[in-house]
Design a protein around this motif. Sequence first.
Motif, short mmCIF file in Angstrom:
data_model
loop_
_atom_site.label_atom_id
_atom_site.label_comp_id
_atom_site.label_asym_id
_atom_site.label_seq_id
_atom_site.Cartn_x
_atom_site.Cartn_y
_atom_site.Cartn_z
N GLN A 110 0.12 1.38 -40.98
CA GLN A 110 1.28 0.70 -40.40
C GLN A 110 0.90 -0.25 -39.28
O GLN A 110 1.68 -1.14 -38.93
CB GLN A 110 2.29 1.73 -39.86
CG GLN A 110 3.06 2.45 -40.94
CD GLN A 110 4.04 3.43 -40.34
OE1 GLN A 110 5.04 3.03 -39.75
NE2 GLN A 110 3.77 4.71 -40.49
N ARG A 111 -0.27 -0.06 -38.73
CA ARG A 111 -0.72 -0.96 -37.66
C ARG A 111 -0.66 -2.42 -38.11
O ARG A 111 -0.43 -3.32 -37.29
CB ARG A 111 -2.15 -0.61 -37.25
CG ARG A 111 -2.76 -1.59 -36.27
CD ARG A 111 -4.24 -1.41 -36.12
NE ARG A 111 -4.82 -2.51 -35.35
CZ ARG A 111 -6.13 -2.72 -35.22
NH1 ARG A 111 -6.98 -1.91 -35.79
NH2 ARG A 111 -6.56 -3.74 -34.52
N PHE A 112 -0.87 -2.66 -39.38
CA PHE A 112 -0.98 -4.04 -39.87
C PHE A 112 0.35 -4.58 -40.39
O PHE A 112 0.40 -5.71 -40.87
CB PHE A 112 -2.05 -4.12 -40.96
CG PHE A 112 -3.41 -3.70 -40.47
CD1 PHE A 112 -4.15 -4.51 -39.64
CD2 PHE A 112 -3.94 -2.45 -40.82
CE1 PHE A 112 -5.40 -4.12 -39.17
CE2 PHE A 112 -5.19 -2.05 -40.36
CZ PHE A 112 -5.90 -2.89 -39.54
N ARG A 113 1.42 -3.80 -40.29
CA ARG A 113 2.72 -4.31 -40.70
C ARG A 113 3.22 -5.33 -39.69
O ARG A 113 3.07 -5.16 -38.47
CB ARG A 113 3.73 -3.17 -40.82
CG ARG A 113 3.49 -2.25 -42.02
CD ARG A 113 4.60 -1.21 -42.10
NE ARG A 113 5.89 -1.86 -42.26
CZ ARG A 113 6.45 -2.16 -43.44
NH1 ARG A 113 5.81 -1.87 -44.55
NH2 ARG A 113 7.61 -2.76 -43.50
N SER A 114 3.87 -6.37 -40.16
CA SER A 114 4.39 -7.41 -39.27
C SER A 114 5.53 -6.88 -38.40
O SER A 114 5.80 -7.44 -37.33
CB SER A 114 4.87 -8.61 -40.08
OG SER A 114 5.89 -8.23 -40.99
N ASP A 128 5.24 0.63 -49.84
CA ASP A 128 4.45 -0.58 -50.05
C ASP A 128 2.98 -0.36 -49.69
O ASP A 128 2.11 -1.11 -50.15
CB ASP A 128 5.00 -1.73 -49.20
CG ASP A 128 6.39 -2.17 -49.62
OD1 ASP A 128 6.79 -1.83 -50.75
OD2 ASP A 128 7.06 -2.85 -48.82
N LEU A 129 2.73 0.65 -48.87
CA LEU A 129 1.37 0.93 -48.43
C LEU A 129 0.66 1.94 -49.31
O LEU A 129 -0.52 2.23 -49.09
CB LEU A 129 1.39 1.46 -46.98
CG LEU A 129 2.06 0.56 -45.94
CD1 LEU A 129 2.15 1.30 -44.61
CD2 LEU A 129 1.29 -0.74 -45.77
N ALA A 164 -10.86 8.63 -43.62
CA ALA A 164 -9.99 7.68 -44.33
C ALA A 164 -9.01 7.01 -43.38
O ALA A 164 -8.75 5.80 -43.48
CB ALA A 164 -9.24 8.39 -45.46
N THR A 165 -8.45 7.79 -42.44
CA THR A 165 -7.50 7.20 -41.50
C THR A 165 -8.19 6.22 -40.56
O THR A 165 -7.60 5.21 -40.17
CB THR A 165 -6.77 8.28 -40.68
OG1 THR A 165 -7.71 9.02 -39.90
CG2 THR A 165 -5.99 9.22 -41.59
N THR A 166 -9.43 6.50 -40.19
CA THR A 166 -10.16 5.55 -39.34
C THR A 166 -10.51 4.29 -40.12
O THR A 166 -10.44 3.18 -39.60
CB THR A 166 -11.44 6.18 -38.76
OG1 THR A 166 -12.32 6.57 -39.81
CG2 THR A 166 -11.12 7.38 -37.91
N LEU A 167 -10.86 4.44 -41.40
CA LEU A 167 -11.18 3.27 -42.22
C LEU A 167 -9.95 2.40 -42.44
O LEU A 167 -10.06 1.18 -42.60
CB LEU A 167 -11.76 3.71 -43.57
CG LEU A 167 -13.12 4.41 -43.53
CD1 LEU A 167 -13.55 4.80 -44.94
CD2 LEU A 167 -14.17 3.53 -42.88
N ALA A 168 -8.77 3.02 -42.42
CA ALA A 168 -7.53 2.26 -42.58
C ALA A 168 -7.35 1.25 -41.46
O ALA A 168 -6.66 0.24 -41.63
CB ALA A 168 -6.33 3.21 -42.63
N LEU A 169 -7.97 1.50 -40.32
CA LEU A 169 -7.88 0.60 -39.18
C LEU A 169 -8.90 -0.53 -39.25
O LEU A 169 -9.00 -1.34 -38.33
CB LEU A 169 -8.05 1.39 -37.88
CG LEU A 169 -7.02 2.50 -37.65
CD1 LEU A 169 -7.36 3.30 -36.41
CD2 LEU A 169 -5.62 1.92 -37.55
#
Length: 254
Positions: A110-114, A128-129, A164-169
């Motif tokens: 969600q960090r990358f959501r506008s 969507d993610l 996996a959660t760290t790679l998501a960032l």
Amino acid sequence: MSAPSDEPILRLESVSKSFFGFYAVRDFSLDVRRGSIHALIGPNGAGKTTIFNLVTKTLPPTSGRISFKGIDITKRSPSEVARLGMVRSFQISAVFASLTALENVRVALQRFRSDGFAFWKSADVLHDLDERALALLHDVGIESYAHVRASELPYGRRRALEIATTLALEPELLMLDEPTAGMGHEDVDRIAALIKNVARERTVLMVEHNLSIVADLSDRITVLARGERLAEGAYDVVSKDPAVIEAYVGSEHE
């Protein structure tokens, strides 16, 4: 993994940290080359976790300078450093126990959501993610656990979920604090293979007590003792250093 570059992605210059006159880290310098797996090792109390805390800015240094990607981060906040592309895991698995594996990764994405974290919107928008989240779970070998709550995952799979959660960032520098701590042999081998895989596209700095993992994975090793750098180099060189041997043998009899 691509060959490490001579360019340091992370540099510590004469960094010290004291607590009421006691130095946990003293005059410590370090270059972590971009594209490498760099390990920090040493007896308990050597200062390894303190260095992680200094780099990720959860602790301010008493003196010295820290730079990341050529940017002075000595006085930056933890959130600023994270946004620059540095992400850390912890010794204790840090995931949301009541959420599924898929949901945990979606939180990170969600960090990358506008629209930010969009807490005021329906949870349906987060689907969507799902595709990206499932791809990340696949990358760490736990796609089949996507709909299992994190609290119900076997320990090794829970650590894989944290990665996996760290790679998501999308980190450029992934900092792993004792990634195989408390694991059985099968899980250790699985996480070691995972670290080697994720390091193909990023730099890894890790604290690890399992020396066989360090020997197998690391391009370069820095040995600490009592908050100071004792030795540095390839494992074959460092492991034969008399000062390193004495530090480890001595720690077993203290």
